[in-house]
Motif scaffolding. Structure first.
Motif, PDB file in Angstrom:
ATOM      1  N   ASP A 402       0.864  -1.179   0.000  1.00 34.14           N
ATOM      2  CA  ASP A 402       0.000   0.000   0.000  1.00 34.14           C
ATOM      3  C   ASP A 402       0.899   1.227   0.000  1.00 34.14           C
ATOM      4  O   ASP A 402       2.127   1.123  -0.128  1.00 34.14           O
ATOM      5  CB  ASP A 402      -0.946  -0.011   1.208  1.00 34.14           C
ATOM      6  CG  ASP A 402      -0.206   0.077   2.541  1.00 34.14           C
ATOM      7  OD1 ASP A 402       1.037  -0.068   2.552  1.00 34.14           O
ATOM      8  OD2 ASP A 402      -0.862   0.295   3.576  1.00 34.14           O
ATOM      9  N   ALA A 403       0.306   2.398   0.147  1.00 36.31           N
ATOM     10  CA  ALA A 403       1.099   3.630   0.129  1.00 36.31           C
ATOM     11  C   ALA A 403       2.124   3.643   1.258  1.00 36.31           C
ATOM     12  O   ALA A 403       3.250   4.137   1.094  1.00 36.31           O
ATOM     13  CB  ALA A 403       0.173   4.842   0.230  1.00 36.31           C
ATOM     14  N   TYR A 404       1.761   3.092   2.407  1.00 33.41           N
ATOM     15  CA  TYR A 404       2.679   3.045   3.548  1.00 33.41           C
ATOM     16  C   TYR A 404       3.901   2.190   3.226  1.00 33.41           C
ATOM     17  O   TYR A 404       5.047   2.610   3.447  1.00 33.41           O
ATOM     18  CB  TYR A 404       1.939   2.492   4.764  1.00 33.41           C
ATOM     19  CG  TYR A 404       2.799   2.306   5.998  1.00 33.41           C
ATOM     20  CD1 TYR A 404       2.877   3.298   6.965  1.00 33.41           C
ATOM     21  CD2 TYR A 404       3.531   1.134   6.198  1.00 33.41           C
ATOM     22  CE1 TYR A 404       3.658   3.132   8.100  1.00 33.41           C
ATOM     23  CE2 TYR A 404       4.316   0.961   7.322  1.00 33.41           C
ATOM     24  CZ  TYR A 404       4.381   1.962   8.271  1.00 33.41           C
ATOM     25  OH  TYR A 404       5.162   1.786   9.382  1.00 33.41           O
ATOM     26  N   VAL A 405       3.681   0.984   2.721  1.00 31.24           N
ATOM     27  CA  VAL A 405       4.798   0.095   2.379  1.00 31.24           C
ATOM     28  C   VAL A 405       5.677   0.733   1.309  1.00 31.24           C
ATOM     29  O   VAL A 405       6.911   0.675   1.378  1.00 31.24           O
ATOM     30  CB  VAL A 405       4.267  -1.277   1.918  1.00 31.24           C
ATOM     31  CG1 VAL A 405       5.394  -2.136   1.347  1.00 31.24           C
ATOM     32  CG2 VAL A 405       3.593  -2.003   3.081  1.00 31.24           C
ATOM     33  N   GLU A 406       5.063   1.367   0.330  1.00 32.65           N
ATOM     34  CA  GLU A 406       5.844   2.039  -0.708  1.00 32.65           C
ATOM     35  C   GLU A 406       6.707   3.145  -0.114  1.00 32.65           C
ATOM     36  O   GLU A 406       7.865   3.321  -0.490  1.00 32.65           O
ATOM     37  CB  GLU A 406       4.907   2.617  -1.768  1.00 32.65           C
ATOM     38  CG  GLU A 406       4.221   1.559  -2.621  1.00 32.65           C
ATOM     39  CD  GLU A 406       3.254   2.160  -3.621  1.00 32.65           C
ATOM     40  OE1 GLU A 406       2.930   3.364  -3.482  1.00 32.65           O
ATOM     41  OE2 GLU A 406       2.811   1.429  -4.522  1.00 32.65           O
ATOM     42  N   ARG A 407       6.144   3.874   0.847  1.00 28.87           N
ATOM     43  CA  ARG A 407       6.840   5.041   1.397  1.00 28.87           C
ATOM     44  C   ARG A 407       7.957   4.655   2.365  1.00 28.87           C
ATOM     45  O   ARG A 407       9.062   5.206   2.294  1.00 28.87           O
ATOM     46  CB  ARG A 407       5.813   5.933   2.105  1.00 28.87           C
ATOM     47  CG  ARG A 407       6.364   7.244   2.632  1.00 28.87           C
ATOM     48  CD  ARG A 407       5.251   8.119   3.197  1.00 28.87           C
ATOM     49  NE  ARG A 407       4.651   7.573   4.416  1.00 28.87           N
ATOM     50  CZ  ARG A 407       3.433   7.047   4.480  1.00 28.87           C
ATOM     51  NH1 ARG A 407       2.668   6.973   3.397  1.00 28.87           N
ATOM     52  NH2 ARG A 407       2.955   6.576   5.626  1.00 28.87           N
ATOM     53  N   VAL A 408       7.694   3.717   3.293  1.00 31.21           N
ATOM     54  CA  VAL A 408       8.661   3.460   4.363  1.00 31.21           C
ATOM     55  C   VAL A 408       9.550   2.249   4.100  1.00 31.21           C
ATOM     56  O   VAL A 408      10.589   2.102   4.753  1.00 31.21           O
ATOM     57  CB  VAL A 408       7.962   3.304   5.733  1.00 31.21           C
ATOM     58  CG1 VAL A 408       7.065   4.490   6.028  1.00 31.21           C
ATOM     59  CG2 VAL A 408       7.197   2.006   5.828  1.00 31.21           C
ATOM     60  N   LEU A 409       9.167   1.388   3.153  1.00 30.58           N
ATOM     61  CA  LEU A 409       9.987   0.217   2.851  1.00 30.58           C
ATOM     62  C   LEU A 409      10.587   0.265   1.453  1.00 30.58           C
ATOM     63  O   LEU A 409      11.797   0.135   1.282  1.00 30.58           O
ATOM     64  CB  LEU A 409       9.159  -1.064   2.999  1.00 30.58           C
ATOM     65  CG  LEU A 409       8.764  -1.486   4.414  1.00 30.58           C
ATOM     66  CD1 LEU A 409       7.962  -2.780   4.357  1.00 30.58           C
ATOM     67  CD2 LEU A 409       9.983  -1.665   5.311  1.00 30.58           C
ATOM     68  N   LEU A 410       9.741   0.445   0.453  1.00 31.18           N
ATOM     69  CA  LEU A 410      10.216   0.319  -0.923  1.00 31.18           C
ATOM     70  C   LEU A 410      10.927   1.569  -1.417  1.00 31.18           C
ATOM     71  O   LEU A 410      11.865   1.483  -2.219  1.00 31.18           O
ATOM     72  CB  LEU A 410       9.049  -0.031  -1.846  1.00 31.18           C
ATOM     73  CG  LEU A 410       8.332  -1.350  -1.516  1.00 31.18           C
ATOM     74  CD1 LEU A 410       7.214  -1.607  -2.511  1.00 31.18           C
ATOM     75  CD2 LEU A 410       9.316  -2.511  -1.500  1.00 31.18           C
TER      76      LEU A 410
END
Length: 415
Positions: A402-410
């Motif tokens: 999601d947007a969170y995973v994209e922002r803080v991980l990917l």
């Protein structure tokens, strides 16, 4: 769909699936193009949202199974800690620790690295002995402590799959008492911070960063033990709420009266909602060796922090080997901020706190308000890239992105 517990985030997902069995959960996951697990909504950012749909385990059977020979209990990932604690206590058993709020779910708490207090106590995730994960393909994978993927899969931010069941270490039930001390001089706290936080079974300091004293010190001791040093604090003569001046009815019993572990380790009683949710939370983890310097740096921002703050809690947590844990390979002191729900102003001050704590390699709590992104976070975790490879292995199509995973991980990498 509604909002999170605090009301500061409105979910974008349009559907919430509530499977009633493992087979139904497998069907939901296998049929989804985008999906995220949803716990008790006690997060303060978009970690539990999805551009597709969400899946809640609240309708799943709790399925509590105690294996005393192996010293573990298996339960549904959607079960609340407080409910599991009551079940265990009825059998004369206990968990090693609980968070401030017993209202949070097992899987959600573990996946975000949530913790209790105590310099010798690991986070809640360190008690995990096994996981049953439904991956994006619908495969059910069971991992046990010691398996190659285990240390990466425990604190996973929901990026590997849905944790259907979880195994936690158990021990015989024990009693705890807690005592509160008021108005510790800041100068004493700065000089003896590590010693203060090492007292009893766990210790928490509460401050509003005003004046020359720390408002409260809560010391929880096993049995009828008591702290040997008050560090200039005055014993409270009445029960206290962590926020000075707030009615203490919702707080767990104090004044040195012993009680069962589940009725003392949290700060708040399960049968009470500790607040109406009109708050925000942030938390940052720093190495204990730099904690006094971090405290001084935060105190230097007191004039910016205090007008927005309800209370700040300071506590210690033991190191662990979990890849995305805030305590990974680091004995840690946590600075937890409970804010008024004034998000634009809070986010601006949080960014200042992040800048002030950057020299100490502060890590954010994954489920709370922070502004750091993957490029800021990557170097803080020695196994960060290993986790990205693990995520690719478990979710090659990016179902749980999601947007969170994209922002803080990917950080802009393809899902």
């Amino acid at each position: 769909m509604g909002t999170n517990w605090a009301g500061n985030y409105r979910f974008q997902a349009t559907t919430v699936h509530r499977p009633g069995s493992l087979d139904e959960l497998v069907d939901v996951v296998a049929g989804a193009s985008r999906l995220r697990p949803l716990g008790t909504r006690h997060s303060f950012n978009d970690i539990a949202d999805s551009p597709g749909s969400l899946v809640s385990l609240e309708a799943m059977p709790t399925d509590v199974t105690v294996d005393e020979a192996r010293g573990v209990v298996w339960a549904s990932g959607g079960m609340r800690y407080g409910d599991l604690a009551r079940t265990l206590e009825a059998r004369g058993l206990a968990l090693h620790n609980l968070a401030s709020l017993p209202h949070i779910s097992l899987a959600g708490s573990v996946a975000t690295g949530t913790h209790g207090s105590g310099s010798r106590n690991g986070s809640l995730a360190t008690a995990v002995a096994g996981l049953e994960i439904v991956t994006a393909s619908g495969e059910v994978r069971t991992l046990h402590r010691g398996d190659p993927d285990f240390a990466g899969a425990v604190v996973s931010l929901g990026a590997l799959g849905v944790v259907a069941r979880i195994a936690l270490d158990i021990q015989p039930s024990f009693t705890v008492n807690q005592r509160v001390f008021l108005d510790l001089p800041f100068s004493t706290v700065e000089e003896h911070l590590a010693d203060i936080l090492a007292q009893g079974y766990s210790t928490s300091l509460f401050t509003r960063w005003t004046g020359d004293t720390v408002d409260q010190m809560w010391v929880k001791s096993r049995g009828d033990g008591a702290p040997s040093e008050t560090f200039g604090g005055t014993p409270a003569s009445v029960a206290m709420h962590p926020i000075a001046g707030v009615d203490a009815t919702s707080a767990t019993a104090q004044l040195g009266v012993p009680g069962a572990w589940l009725d003392r380790l949290p700060h708040f009683k399960l049968e009470f909602t500790p607040s109406a949710g009109e708050e925000l939370q942030s938390e940052f983890f720093v190495p204990v060796a730099r904690a006094t310097d971090a405290l001084k740096a935060i105190r230097g921002l007191a004039e910016r922090i205090a007008p927005l703050l309800l209370v700040c809690e300071i506590r210690a947590i033991a190191a662990d080997d979990l890849w995305l844990s805030g305590m990974n390979e680091t004995e840690t002191v946590a600075f937890h901020f409970t804010w008024q729900r004034r998000e634009p102003e809070v986010r601006a001050v949080v960014a200042l706190i992040e800048q002030a704590l950057a020299p100490f390699r502060a890590r954010p709590h994954w489920g709370k308000v922070f502004t750091l992104e993957a490029t800021d976070i990557r170097d803080l975790y020695p196994r960060f890239d290993d986790f990205l490879r693990l995520r690719e292995k478990y979710d090659p199509e990016g179902v749980f992105v999601d947007a969170y995973v994209e922002r803080v991980l990917l950080g802009g990498r393809p899902a």
